[in-house]
Scaffold this motif. Structure first.
Motif, PDB file in Angstrom:
ATOM      1  N   ASN A   1       2.302   8.159   9.818  1.00 13.79           N
ATOM      2  CA  ASN A   1       1.114   8.035   8.964  1.00 13.79           C
ATOM      3  C   ASN A   1       1.189   6.810   8.063  1.00 13.79           C
ATOM      4  OD1 ASN A   1       0.030  10.243  10.144  1.00 13.79           O
ATOM      5  ND2 ASN A   1       0.651  11.687   8.539  1.00 13.79           N
ATOM      6  N   VAL A   2       2.422   6.440   7.661  1.00 12.25           N
ATOM      7  CA  VAL A   2       2.570   5.205   6.860  1.00 12.25           C
ATOM      8  C   VAL A   2       2.105   4.012   7.696  1.00 12.25           C
ATOM      9  CG1 VAL A   2       4.223   3.613   5.800  1.00 12.25           C
ATOM     10  CG2 VAL A   2       4.429   6.061   5.377  1.00 12.25           C
ATOM     11  N   LEU A   3       2.546   3.983   8.951  1.00 19.31           N
ATOM     12  CA  LEU A   3       2.175   2.864   9.826  1.00 19.31           C
ATOM     13  C   LEU A   3       0.652   2.816   9.996  1.00 19.31           C
ATOM     14  CD1 LEU A   3       3.160   0.570  11.632  1.00 19.31           C
ATOM     15  CD2 LEU A   3       3.318   2.216  13.512  1.00 19.31           C
ATOM     16  N   ARG A   4       0.073   3.996  10.222  1.00 18.24           N
ATOM     17  CA  ARG A   4      -1.390   4.051  10.373  1.00 18.24           C
ATOM     18  C   ARG A   4      -2.064   3.523   9.092  1.00 18.24           C
ATOM     19  NH1 ARG A   4      -2.065   9.525  11.844  1.00 18.24           N
ATOM     20  NH2 ARG A   4      -1.005   8.899  13.734  1.00 18.24           N
ATOM     21  N   PHE A   5      -1.525   3.953   7.960  1.00 15.61           N
ATOM     22  CA  PHE A   5      -2.120   3.527   6.690  1.00 15.61           C
ATOM     23  C   PHE A   5      -2.003   2.005   6.508  1.00 15.61           C
ATOM     24  CE2 PHE A   5      -1.546   2.239   2.302  1.00 15.61           C
ATOM     25  CZ  PHE A   5      -2.746   2.652   1.755  1.00 15.61           C
ATOM     26  N   LEU A   6      -0.808   1.471   6.774  1.00 23.01           N
ATOM     27  CA  LEU A   6      -0.603   0.025   6.583  1.00 23.01           C
ATOM     28  C   LEU A   6      -1.518  -0.777   7.505  1.00 23.01           C
ATOM     29  CD1 LEU A   6       3.302   0.009   6.362  1.00 23.01           C
ATOM     30  CD2 LEU A   6       1.749  -0.601   4.509  1.00 23.01           C
ATOM     31  N   ARG A   7      -1.658  -0.277   8.749  1.00 20.17           N
ATOM     32  CA  ARG A   7      -2.535  -0.993   9.694  1.00 20.17           C
ATOM     33  C   ARG A   7      -3.963  -1.034   9.177  1.00 20.17           C
ATOM     34  NH1 ARG A   7       0.116   1.562  15.033  1.00 20.17           N
ATOM     35  NH2 ARG A   7       1.122  -0.307  15.818  1.00 20.17           N
ATOM     36  N   HIS A   8      -4.355   0.025   8.497  1.00 22.25           N
ATOM     37  CA  HIS A   8      -5.710   0.008   7.937  1.00 22.25           C
ATOM     38  C   HIS A   8      -5.761  -0.838   6.654  1.00 22.25           C
ATOM     39  CE1 HIS A   8      -9.331   1.132   5.883  1.00 22.25           C
ATOM     40  NE2 HIS A   8      -8.595   1.510   4.858  1.00 22.25           N
ATOM     41  N   HIS A   9      -4.809  -0.567   5.753  1.00 19.17           N
ATOM     42  CA  HIS A   9      -4.871  -1.199   4.426  1.00 19.17           C
ATOM     43  C   HIS A   9      -4.843  -2.728   4.526  1.00 19.17           C
ATOM     44  CE1 HIS A   9      -4.398  -1.278   0.054  1.00 19.17           C
ATOM     45  NE2 HIS A   9      -3.514  -2.236   0.228  1.00 19.17           N
ATOM     46  N   TYR A  10      -3.965  -3.241   5.387  1.00 16.39           N
ATOM     47  CA  TYR A  10      -3.824  -4.699   5.479  1.00 16.39           C
ATOM     48  C   TYR A  10      -4.621  -5.298   6.648  1.00 16.39           C
ATOM     49  CZ  TYR A  10      -0.324  -4.462   1.786  1.00 16.39           C
ATOM     50  OH  TYR A  10       0.307  -4.276   0.569  1.00 16.39           O
ATOM     51  N   SER A  11      -5.636  -4.534   7.120  1.00 17.33           N
ATOM     52  CA  SER A  11      -6.446  -5.039   8.236  1.00 17.33           C
ATOM     53  C   SER A  11      -7.536  -5.973   7.719  1.00 17.33           C
ATOM     54  CB  SER A  11      -7.108  -3.866   8.965  1.00 17.33           C
ATOM     55  OG  SER A  11      -8.076  -3.297   8.103  1.00 17.33           O
ATOM     56  N   ALA A  12      -8.110  -6.736   8.643  1.00 16.28           N
ATOM     57  CA  ALA A  12      -9.194  -7.659   8.281  1.00 16.28           C
ATOM     58  C   ALA A  12     -10.358  -6.880   7.673  1.00 16.28           C
ATOM     59  CB  ALA A  12      -9.632  -8.427   9.523  1.00 16.28           C
ATOM     60  N   SER A  13     -10.596  -5.651   8.188  1.00 22.22           N
ATOM     61  CA  SER A  13     -11.785  -4.924   7.713  1.00 22.22           C
ATOM     62  C   SER A  13     -11.604  -4.383   6.292  1.00 22.22           C
ATOM     63  CB  SER A  13     -12.116  -3.782   8.667  1.00 22.22           C
ATOM     64  OG  SER A  13     -11.022  -2.887   8.676  1.00 22.22           O
ATOM     65  N   ASN A  14     -10.373  -4.364   5.803  1.00 20.99           N
ATOM     66  CA  ASN A  14     -10.168  -3.864   4.440  1.00 20.99           C
ATOM     67  C   ASN A  14     -10.051  -4.999   3.419  1.00 20.99           C
ATOM     68  OD1 ASN A  14      -9.917  -1.582   2.725  1.00 20.99           O
ATOM     69  ND2 ASN A  14      -7.723  -1.971   2.530  1.00 20.99           N
ATOM     70  N   LEU A  15     -10.325  -6.205   3.887  1.00 19.89           N
ATOM     71  CA  LEU A  15     -10.249  -7.362   2.976  1.00 19.89           C
ATOM     72  C   LEU A  15     -11.562  -7.495   2.235  1.00 19.89           C
ATOM     73  CD1 LEU A  15      -8.750 -10.504   4.698  1.00 19.89           C
ATOM     74  CD2 LEU A  15      -8.049  -9.416   2.576  1.00 19.89           C
ATOM     75  N   SER A  16     -11.478  -7.574   0.930  1.00 18.85           N
ATOM     76  CA  SER A  16     -12.710  -7.720   0.170  1.00 18.85           C
ATOM     77  C   SER A  16     -12.864  -9.156  -0.314  1.00 18.85           C
ATOM     78  CB  SER A  16     -12.701  -6.765  -1.021  1.00 18.85           C
ATOM     79  OG  SER A  16     -13.782  -7.098  -1.857  1.00 18.85           O
ATOM     80  N   PRO A  17     -14.017  -9.775  -0.015  1.00 20.45           N
ATOM     81  CA  PRO A  17     -14.241 -11.141  -0.490  1.00 20.45           C
ATOM     82  C   PRO A  17     -14.678 -11.171  -1.942  1.00 20.45           C
ATOM     83  CG  PRO A  17     -16.112 -10.391   0.805  1.00 20.45           C
ATOM     84  CD  PRO A  17     -15.142  -9.244   0.757  1.00 20.45           C
ATOM     85  N   LYS A  18     -14.883  -9.976  -2.534  1.00 19.07           N
ATOM     86  CA  LYS A  18     -15.420  -9.955  -3.894  1.00 19.07           C
ATOM     87  C   LYS A  18     -14.371 -10.397  -4.912  1.00 19.07           C
ATOM     88  CE  LYS A  18     -18.583  -6.159  -3.160  1.00 19.07           C
ATOM     89  NZ  LYS A  18     -18.684  -4.732  -3.352  1.00 19.07           N
ATOM     90  N   TYR A  19     -14.876 -10.800  -6.044  1.00 18.19           N
ATOM     91  CA  TYR A  19     -13.996 -11.241  -7.109  1.00 18.19           C
ATOM     92  C   TYR A  19     -13.667 -10.066  -8.026  1.00 18.19           C
ATOM     93  CZ  TYR A  19     -12.106 -14.768 -10.302  1.00 18.19           C
ATOM     94  OH  TYR A  19     -11.287 -15.526 -11.098  1.00 18.19           O
ATOM     95  N   SER A  20     -14.398  -8.970  -7.861  1.00 16.09           N
ATOM     96  CA  SER A  20     -14.100  -7.732  -8.589  1.00 16.09           C
ATOM     97  C   SER A  20     -14.798  -6.609  -7.823  1.00 16.09           C
ATOM     98  CB  SER A  20     -14.610  -7.795 -10.020  1.00 16.09           C
ATOM     99  OG  SER A  20     -16.014  -7.821 -10.006  1.00 16.09           O
ATOM    100  N   VAL A  21     -14.693  -5.345  -8.312  1.00 15.94           N
ATOM    101  CA  VAL A  21     -15.310  -4.242  -7.536  1.00 15.94           C
ATOM    102  C   VAL A  21     -16.820  -4.423  -7.462  1.00 15.94           C
ATOM    103  CG1 VAL A  21     -13.710  -2.340  -7.628  1.00 15.94           C
ATOM    104  CG2 VAL A  21     -15.099  -2.819  -9.625  1.00 15.94           C
TER     105      VAL A  21
END
Ligand code: FAD
Length: 519
Positions: free
Chosen positions: A499-519
């Motif tokens: 589950n850690v691996l699954r989480f890391l793959r999601h957390h550090y994926s391109a789709s979880n990258l936010s271009p925003k400067y804040s929330v």
């Protein structure tokens, strides 16, 4: 201790004592000590050392007040003897009285809790909190009252140890006061409508109160939730606390010149990654007047790695691709740093591709100047690269890096050794890499090795001066980020690595990258 048979090292979360240092360490200590006397040549002691280390790790949050010691053999003892140093006055030998055959981590932990609880007011170590249950008569009047801290009421069955363990886990934190109540206390249970045990009821500073929801009713989950309440923070190891006992400090403080930007901890921010590259290229590299030989090769590899794996395309990839092509096209064995800077600053800007000209931390903001920032963003960058390499296994073909089993780790190792501004950090990282990087043999293991290593660093630095009180170093991801990453086995916290691996793959994926400067 025979050097070949050393069971414990300075890296372990315990204090190694010798017959010379034992007395001075424990005499007049404000901590309680649990000391193992052993012979390094005895098979039983060797076997038990891994449990002893795991136990020390397990109670590390408590360890400032309950120190673990492992002095060299006492006399000709061929077995482990455990002694509990009660405050500075007398030493209790547990061996005769209570040390039964069961020396598992939960049993020893419970034994420690029992002893700490049985202190009278007079001989309780200075910082040891009372562990006795409170009554509804003591707690009900607190409902609705405003305060400068949270009060967490743990309600549990009489034979449960979770409450006392969580109280001890929170010992090094200010901003929350811990109380424990037994499930037999009907008036409190009826008033607060508590039907599940163990559970936590939280009194907020503003006078409101309610149940604290935890995905799993486990010690690690409770402790982690309480530690991450807003304003709850760790006392620093230097002994100076940033607030007085029980009180919350409102953070971030105003020593930071940048305005604070709220952000979402479950996201990764491109502003941090770009700032990492900005700092790396314009500040860290600038300490090298010229790049030649091994340095040049390492720099080229890093640029290639980022050009090929940085997620989402865009300016950064364009810049790194151009830089990479330029470096490869250079016949020179020696490149002045100024030429690199010219390319990054001027030539690229003409063609409309440039890297932000300032540091803009979002997920890596510190609560004051000098905390977090670049090292945070560098970890983040390399975690992203390990996950991107896994998602794009062929991305490094024809780069010269395709032959390496774990190219991201190898390039990171070389970069940190050669360029990272914190030399002490580099030395530690190199030691860790030499000890275990070869256990990572494929892309999945590459992701997990870096996660594991980063957590080791977190553990080592917890409570140190570089620890930002708003972002206390702790095992990551926390249960609130990934509940399924955490489990308990035989009473001890364990990671669910799938589950850690699954989480890391999601957390550090391109789709979880936010271009925003804040929330
Ligand atoms: P960081 O530890 O920098 O973490 C950044 C972010 O990564 C966190 O906010 C979180 O979102 C995420 N994260 C946290 N843990 C993990 C994990 N296990 N896996 C994946 N993601 C995670 N400082 C020292 O004082 N001594 C050292 O020896 C030392 N060694 C270092 C070695 C390296 C290679 C690096 C890059 C940094 C090192 N540092 C060291 C700096 C230190 O580790 C922190 O980066 C710094 O103190 C800032 O901490 P932080 O709170 O921003 O979180």
């Amino acid at each position: 201790l025979g050097s070949a048979a050393r069971l414990y090292t300075e890296e372990d979360p315990l204090v190694i004592l010798s017959s010379g240092s034992l007395k001075s360490a424990v005499t007049n200590s404000s901590s309680a000590w649990l000391i193992q006397f052993f012979s390094s040549w005895c098979g039983h002691c060797i076997q038990y050392s891994s449990t002893w280390k795991a136990l020390a790790q397990d109670v590390k949050g408590t360890a400032a007040k309950t120190r673990f010691g492992s002095p060299k053999p006492e006399g000709s003892a061929s077995h482990s003897i455990f002694k509990y140093q009660r405050n500075h006055k007398k030493v209790n030998s547990l061996r005769a009285k209570c040390w039964g055959a069961d020396r598992s981590i939960p049993s020893v932990r419970q034994l420690m809790v029992n002893i700490l609880q049985n202190h009278t007011k007079l001989d309780r170590p200075e910082h040891c909190p009372p562990l006795e249950p409170y009554s509804s008569a003591q707690l009900l009047p607190l409902l609705g009252q405003r305060s400068d801290h949270y009060t967490a009421i743990i309600v549990e069955e009489p034979d449960s140890y979770v409450g006392r363990e969580v109280i001890l886990d929170l010992l090094q934190y200010s901003g929350v006061q811990m109380k424990r109540v037994l499930s037999s206390d009907r008036p409190l249970l009826d008033t607060l409508k508590i039907t599940t045990f163990p559970s936590i009821y939280l009194l907020h500073p503003n006078g409101t109160h309610g149940h604290l929801h935890s995905e799993k009713l486990l010690r690690f989950f409770f402790s982690s939730l309480l530690r991450t309440l807003p304003g709850v923070q760790r006392w620093s190891k230097s002994g100076s606390s940033s607030s007085s006992a029980g009180q919350m400090r409102v953070l971030p403080d105003n020593q930071n010149t940048e305005p604070w930007r709220d952000f979402d901890r479950s996201k990764v921010y491109t502003a941090d990654l770009e700032s990492a590259l900005h700092y790396l290229l314009r500040v860290e590299l600038a300490t090298h007047n010229t790049l030649e030989g091994e340095e040049l090769k390492i720099f080229k590899d890093l640029v290639t790695l980022v050009a090929k794996l940085y997620p989402g395309g865009g300016s950064v990839v364009k810049l790194m691709e151009t830089l990479s092509d330029w470096l490869l096209s250079m016949p020179l064995q020696r490149i002045p740093y100024q030429a690199v800077l010219d390319l990054v600053d001027n030539k690229m800007r003409i063609s409309g591709v440039f890297l932000g000209a300032e540091l803009r931390w979002v997920g890596c903001q510190g609560s004051r100047e000098g905390l977090r920032g670049y090292p945070c963003s560098l970890w983040t960058l390399f975690h992203v690269l390990t996950v991107q390499h896994d998602a794009n296994p062929t991305a490094l073909e024809n780069t010269g890096l395709e032959g390496e089993a774990v190219p991201v780790l190898q390039v990171m190792r070389r970069y940190i050794r050669m360029f990272f501004g914190c030399q002490e950090c580099g030395r530690h990282f190199e030691q860790a890499a030499a000890a275990s990087m070869d256990t990572a043999q494929n892309r999945e293991q590459q992701i997990l090795w870096l996660w594991q290593q980063h957590n080791r660093v977190n553990m080592r630095l917890a409570g140190s001066l570089s620890d930002d009180p708003l972002f206390p170093k702790a095992p990551w991801p926390s249960p609130s980020l990934c509940a399924s990453c955490h489990e308990e086995k035989n009473g001890v916290h364990v990671w669910n690595q799938d589950n850690v691996l699954r989480f890391l793959r999601h957390h550090y994926s391109a789709s979880n990258l936010s271009p925003k400067y804040s929330v």
